[in-house]
Design a protein around this motif. Structure first.
Motif, PDB file in Angstrom:
ATOM      1  N   ARG A  25       0.817  -1.218   0.000  1.00  0.00           N
ATOM      2  CA  ARG A  25       0.000   0.000   0.000  1.00  0.00           C
ATOM      3  C   ARG A  25       0.849   1.266   0.000  1.00  0.00           C
ATOM      4  N   HIS A  78      -5.879  -1.386  -5.269  1.00  0.00           N
ATOM      5  CA  HIS A  78      -6.585  -1.773  -4.043  1.00  0.00           C
ATOM      6  C   HIS A  78      -5.920  -3.045  -3.501  1.00  0.00           C
ATOM      7  N   THR A  82      -5.640  -5.789  -0.294  1.00  0.00           N
ATOM      8  CA  THR A  82      -6.440  -6.240   0.835  1.00  0.00           C
ATOM      9  C   THR A  82      -6.080  -7.668   1.249  1.00  0.00           C
ATOM     10  N   PRO A  93     -13.389  -8.869  -5.927  1.00  0.00           N
ATOM     11  CA  PRO A  93     -12.916  -7.525  -6.279  1.00  0.00           C
ATOM     12  C   PRO A  93     -14.031  -6.646  -6.841  1.00  0.00           C
ATOM     13  N   GLU A 100     -13.038  -3.076  -6.964  1.00  0.00           N
ATOM     14  CA  GLU A 100     -12.194  -1.971  -7.418  1.00  0.00           C
ATOM     15  C   GLU A 100     -11.016  -2.578  -8.173  1.00  0.00           C
ATOM     16  N   TRP A 109      -6.737  -4.698  -8.395  1.00  0.00           N
ATOM     17  CA  TRP A 109      -7.028  -5.269  -7.076  1.00  0.00           C
ATOM     18  C   TRP A 109      -6.021  -6.378  -6.787  1.00  0.00           C
ATOM     19  N   GLN A 122      -5.125  -9.285  -3.709  1.00  0.00           N
ATOM     20  CA  GLN A 122      -5.476  -9.932  -2.439  1.00  0.00           C
ATOM     21  C   GLN A 122      -4.267 -10.718  -1.949  1.00  0.00           C
TER      22      GLN A 122
END
Length: 125
Positions: free
Chosen positions: A18, A27, A29, A35, A37, A40, A42
């Motif tokens: 980030r 994005h 996460t 997803p 956005e 993305w 993960q």
């Protein structure tokens, strides 16, 4: 023997990704959400293997175990210009992810070393 802080490692990766300007607008996460956005990424903790050090004439006494942790980064990209454009953007994103991880090889002091070993491309959603 102290237990390894797996969640701390995943959080360290999330923080590093980030914060890096090469991933601005991505994005990132740990959540298992689908997803919404794009782009993305993960971060998933997949598995951990622990190999205890064996004592050889008492030389390794008190040494920590060798722990190998597999973490998966899932990268998604969409494009209104079609699948080929999305694939090009995804490739750029994957390249940036690898560069950021290589530049932060100790992941904020959480580990001694890491390797990017596999990149797998899934088709479709």
């Amino acid at each position: 023997m102290a237990e390894f802080a797996y969640s701390g490692l995943v959080s360290a990766i999330e923080t590093i990704l980030r914060a890096d300007t090469r991933l601005r607008g991505v994005h990132v996460t740990q959540e298992m959400d689908f997803p919404i956005e794009f782009p993305w990424v993960q971060i998933r903790l997949v598995r951990s293997e622990r190999r205890a050090y064996q004592l050889v004439a008492g030389v390794a006494g008190g040494a920590p175990d060798d722990v190998t942790i597999t973490i998966e980064l899932v990268a998604w990209q969409m494009s209104a210009q079609g699948a080929a454009d999305a694939a090009r953007q995804r490739d750029t994103l994957v390249s940036a992810l690898v560069d950021v991880l290589r530049d932060n090889y100790r992941l904020g002091g959480s580990i001694n070393t890491h390797q990017v070993t596999d990149i797998t491309f899934a088709q479709g959603l």
